[in-house]
Design an enzyme around this catalytic site. Structure first.
Site, PDB file in Angstrom:
ATOM      1  N   ASP A  39       0.825  -1.214   0.000  1.00  0.00           N
ATOM      2  CA  ASP A  39       0.000   0.000   0.000  1.00  0.00           C
ATOM      3  C   ASP A  39       0.859   1.264   0.000  1.00  0.00           C
ATOM      4  O   ASP A  39       0.577   2.228   0.704  1.00  0.00           O
ATOM      5  CB  ASP A  39      -0.963  -0.021   1.193  1.00  0.00           C
ATOM      6  CG  ASP A  39      -2.202   0.852   0.971  1.00  0.00           C
ATOM      7  OD1 ASP A  39      -2.414   1.324  -0.168  1.00  0.00           O
ATOM      8  OD2 ASP A  39      -2.953   1.065   1.942  1.00  0.00           O
ATOM      9  N   LYS A  93       1.866   4.627  -1.180  1.00  0.00           N
ATOM     10  CA  LYS A  93       1.243   5.789  -1.848  1.00  0.00           C
ATOM     11  C   LYS A  93       1.474   7.007  -0.957  1.00  0.00           C
ATOM     12  O   LYS A  93       1.810   6.847   0.219  1.00  0.00           O
ATOM     13  CB  LYS A  93      -0.245   5.537  -2.083  1.00  0.00           C
ATOM     14  CG  LYS A  93      -1.036   5.266  -0.809  1.00  0.00           C
ATOM     15  CD  LYS A  93      -2.516   5.143  -1.082  1.00  0.00           C
ATOM     16  CE  LYS A  93      -3.253   4.777   0.191  1.00  0.00           C
ATOM     17  NZ  LYS A  93      -4.703   4.722   0.029  1.00  0.00           N
ATOM     18  N   ASN A 130       0.369   7.252   2.719  1.00  0.00           N
ATOM     19  CA  ASN A 130       0.968   6.358   3.709  1.00  0.00           C
ATOM     20  C   ASN A 130       2.460   6.606   3.895  1.00  0.00           C
ATOM     21  O   ASN A 130       3.136   5.853   4.582  1.00  0.00           O
ATOM     22  CB  ASN A 130       0.711   4.898   3.324  1.00  0.00           C
ATOM     23  CG  ASN A 130      -0.758   4.529   3.467  1.00  0.00           C
ATOM     24  OD1 ASN A 130      -1.480   5.144   4.255  1.00  0.00           O
ATOM     25  ND2 ASN A 130      -1.204   3.554   2.703  1.00  0.00           N
ATOM     26  N   ASP A 177       1.597   2.855   7.801  1.00  0.00           N
ATOM     27  CA  ASP A 177       0.395   2.082   7.457  1.00  0.00           C
ATOM     28  C   ASP A 177       0.678   0.701   6.884  1.00  0.00           C
ATOM     29  O   ASP A 177       0.598   0.474   5.679  1.00  0.00           O
ATOM     30  CB  ASP A 177      -0.505   2.883   6.501  1.00  0.00           C
ATOM     31  CG  ASP A 177      -1.905   2.281   6.433  1.00  0.00           C
ATOM     32  OD1 ASP A 177      -2.135   1.223   7.044  1.00  0.00           O
ATOM     33  OD2 ASP A 177      -2.759   2.879   5.751  1.00  0.00           O
ATOM     34  N   THR A 207      -4.483   0.262  -3.145  1.00  0.00           N
ATOM     35  CA  THR A 207      -5.308   1.326  -3.703  1.00  0.00           C
ATOM     36  C   THR A 207      -5.236   1.237  -5.219  1.00  0.00           C
ATOM     37  O   THR A 207      -4.142   1.129  -5.775  1.00  0.00           O
ATOM     38  CB  THR A 207      -4.767   2.675  -3.208  1.00  0.00           C
ATOM     39  OG1 THR A 207      -4.762   2.635  -1.782  1.00  0.00           O
ATOM     40  CG2 THR A 207      -5.624   3.836  -3.680  1.00  0.00           C
TER      41      THR A 207
HETATM   42  P1  ADP Z   1      -5.329   3.781   7.777  1.00  0.00           P
HETATM   43  O1  ADP Z   1      -4.750   2.426   7.937  1.00  0.00           O
HETATM   44  O2  ADP Z   1      -6.713   3.850   8.306  1.00  0.00           O
HETATM   45  O3  ADP Z   1      -5.189   4.316   6.372  1.00  0.00           O
HETATM   46  P2  ADP Z   1      -2.997   5.322   8.565  1.00  0.00           P
HETATM   47  O4  ADP Z   1      -2.017   4.533   9.368  1.00  0.00           O
HETATM   48  O5  ADP Z   1      -2.666   5.508   7.130  1.00  0.00           O
HETATM   49  O6  ADP Z   1      -4.476   4.716   8.745  1.00  0.00           O
HETATM   50  O7  ADP Z   1      -3.180   6.741   9.270  1.00  0.00           O
HETATM   51  C1  ADP Z   1      -4.155   7.657   8.796  1.00  0.00           C
HETATM   52  C2  ADP Z   1      -3.548   9.049   8.704  1.00  0.00           C
HETATM   53  O8  ADP Z   1      -3.106   9.486  10.012  1.00  0.00           O
HETATM   54  C3  ADP Z   1      -2.305   9.135   7.845  1.00  0.00           C
HETATM   55  O9  ADP Z   1      -2.613   9.235   6.473  1.00  0.00           O
HETATM   56  C4  ADP Z   1      -1.624  10.379   8.429  1.00  0.00           C
HETATM   57  O10 ADP Z   1      -2.264  11.558   7.990  1.00  0.00           O
HETATM   58  C5  ADP Z   1      -1.898  10.244   9.919  1.00  0.00           C
HETATM   59  N1  ADP Z   1      -0.800   9.520  10.583  1.00  0.00           N
HETATM   60  C6  ADP Z   1      -0.732   8.181  10.754  1.00  0.00           C
HETATM   61  N2  ADP Z   1       0.401   7.808  11.392  1.00  0.00           N
HETATM   62  C7  ADP Z   1       1.079   8.942  11.638  1.00  0.00           C
HETATM   63  C8  ADP Z   1       2.352   9.228  12.266  1.00  0.00           C
HETATM   64  N3  ADP Z   1       3.117   8.245  12.756  1.00  0.00           N
HETATM   65  N4  ADP Z   1       2.755  10.523  12.338  1.00  0.00           N
HETATM   66  C9  ADP Z   1       1.970  11.513  11.821  1.00  0.00           C
HETATM   67  N5  ADP Z   1       0.778  11.308  11.219  1.00  0.00           N
HETATM   68  C10 ADP Z   1       0.321  10.049  11.123  1.00  0.00           C
HETATM   69 MG    MG Z   2      -3.484   4.786   5.282  1.00  0.00          MG
HETATM   70 MG    MG Z   3      -4.210   0.921   6.738  1.00  0.00          MG
END
Ligand code: ADP
Ligand code: MG
Ligand code: MG
Length: 278
Positions: A133, A135, A138, A151, A170
């Site tokens: 994933d 992109k 992430n 992610d 995606t």
């Molecule tokens: P999902 O699995 O639901 O897509 P993500 O892990 O991608 O969740 O987290 C969602 C959003 O939260 C990310 O796209 C980013 O904007 C924010 N985010 C996630 N982890 C971090 C981090 N370690 N530091 C800063 N922002 C984060």
């Molecule tokens: Mg994500």
């Molecule tokens: Mg995810």
């Protein structure tokens, strides 16, 4: 041994599929106070979407990773309603956000990001993990502007290269072998790296179209066209990232008991021309 009362919760940083992501600070007696991120996953939503395995894998995979270009998982805990991941804070947030603001990045800036993502991927691949994933949403930026892959919700082990058939990730980043229902392996991350390169340099998706069927068809035909401003080196890099022969080369390197090391992937990418523009 962690629970929600060990943290001061700060501002929301993003929205995940199963809950919000918050900035937080540890305030456990005896523990050093430090800033981190809490990714909250609502148990009922995880259960109703049937993704318990993915969540378990996200935790299990991240726990074993230690790399400057990969978000660190410090620990996790749960209560009756949610699962909480304690993550390293990437101070400058999503690469996606910066890309939208800038429109597109210069080739040297893109090359810097791409080489850092490929370092992270090379490390992952030596551990037999496929991210699936990759992109801009992430990929996160640290305080120094360094990229960190985050992610791991779609990540999977690649015990044998032909065991995977699921379409993951995606649409616009999915590799042709996945769409075609063929066996696939780590090379799908290299494909995504090529798509990412295009999106960073051009500010648009390479296979974008109004409807998903057309996107899939364009991906399978590897239909790539570049705006005039894209350099020869960058074009060549993107063509090679989508070339199945390169996929095979990477797979061969990694299954030949010659581990695909950070060095070999970087050297390999040197071959792929783009890094010469740094
Ligand atoms: P999902 O699995 O639901 O897509 P993500 O892990 O991608 O969740 O987290 C969602 C959003 O939260 C990310 O796209 C980013 O904007 C924010 N985010 C996630 N982890 C971090 C981090 N370690 N530091 C800063 N922002 C984060
Ligand atoms: Mg994500
Ligand atoms: Mg995810």
């Amino acid at each position: 041994d962690w629970s929600l009362k060990d943290f001061d919760i700060g501002r929301p940083l993003g929205k995940g599929h199963f809950g919000k992501v918050y900035l937080a600070r540890v305030r456990k007696p005896g523990a050093e106070s430090f800033v981190l991120v809490l990714k909250c996953l609502a148990k009922d939503e995880v259960a109703s979407k049937g993704v318990q395995t993915q969540v378990r894998r996200e935790i299990e995979v991240m726990q074993q990773l230690r790399h400057p270009n990969i978000i660190r998982l410090y620990g996790w805990f749960h209560d009756s309603q949610r699962i909480y991941l304690m993550l390293e804070y990437a101070g400058q947030g999503e690469l996606f956000k910066h890309l939208r603001k800038a429109g597109r990045f210069s080739e040297s800036r893109s090359a810097r990001y791409i080489s850092q993502v490929s370092d992270g991927l090379a490390y992952l691949h030596t551990k037999n993990i496929i991210h699936r994933d990759i992109k801009p949403e992430n990929l996160l930026l640290g305080m120094q502007g360094e990229v960190k892959v985050g992610d791991f919700g779609w990540s999977v082990y690649a015990p044998s290269e032909d065991s995977q058939r699921t379409i993951a990730g995606t649409l616009s980043y999915v590799a042709p072998e996945m769409i075609l229902g063929q066996a696939y392996g780590r090379a799908v991350d290299i494909w995504a790296l090529g798509v990412l390169t295009y999106e960073l340099i051009c500010g648009a998706e390479p296979f974008g179209a109004d409807n998903p069927r057309t996107v899939q068809a364009r991906i399978c035909r590897c239909e790539l066209s570049f705006p005039d401003f894209v350099s020869i080196n960058a074009r060549s890099f993107m063509h090679k990232a989508k070339n199945p022969a390169i996929h095979l080369l990477l797979v061969a390197q990694s299954s030949n008991s010659r581990p695909l090391t950070r060095l070999s992937l970087s050297t390999h990418l040197m071959d792929l021309d783009l890094l010469t523009v740094i």
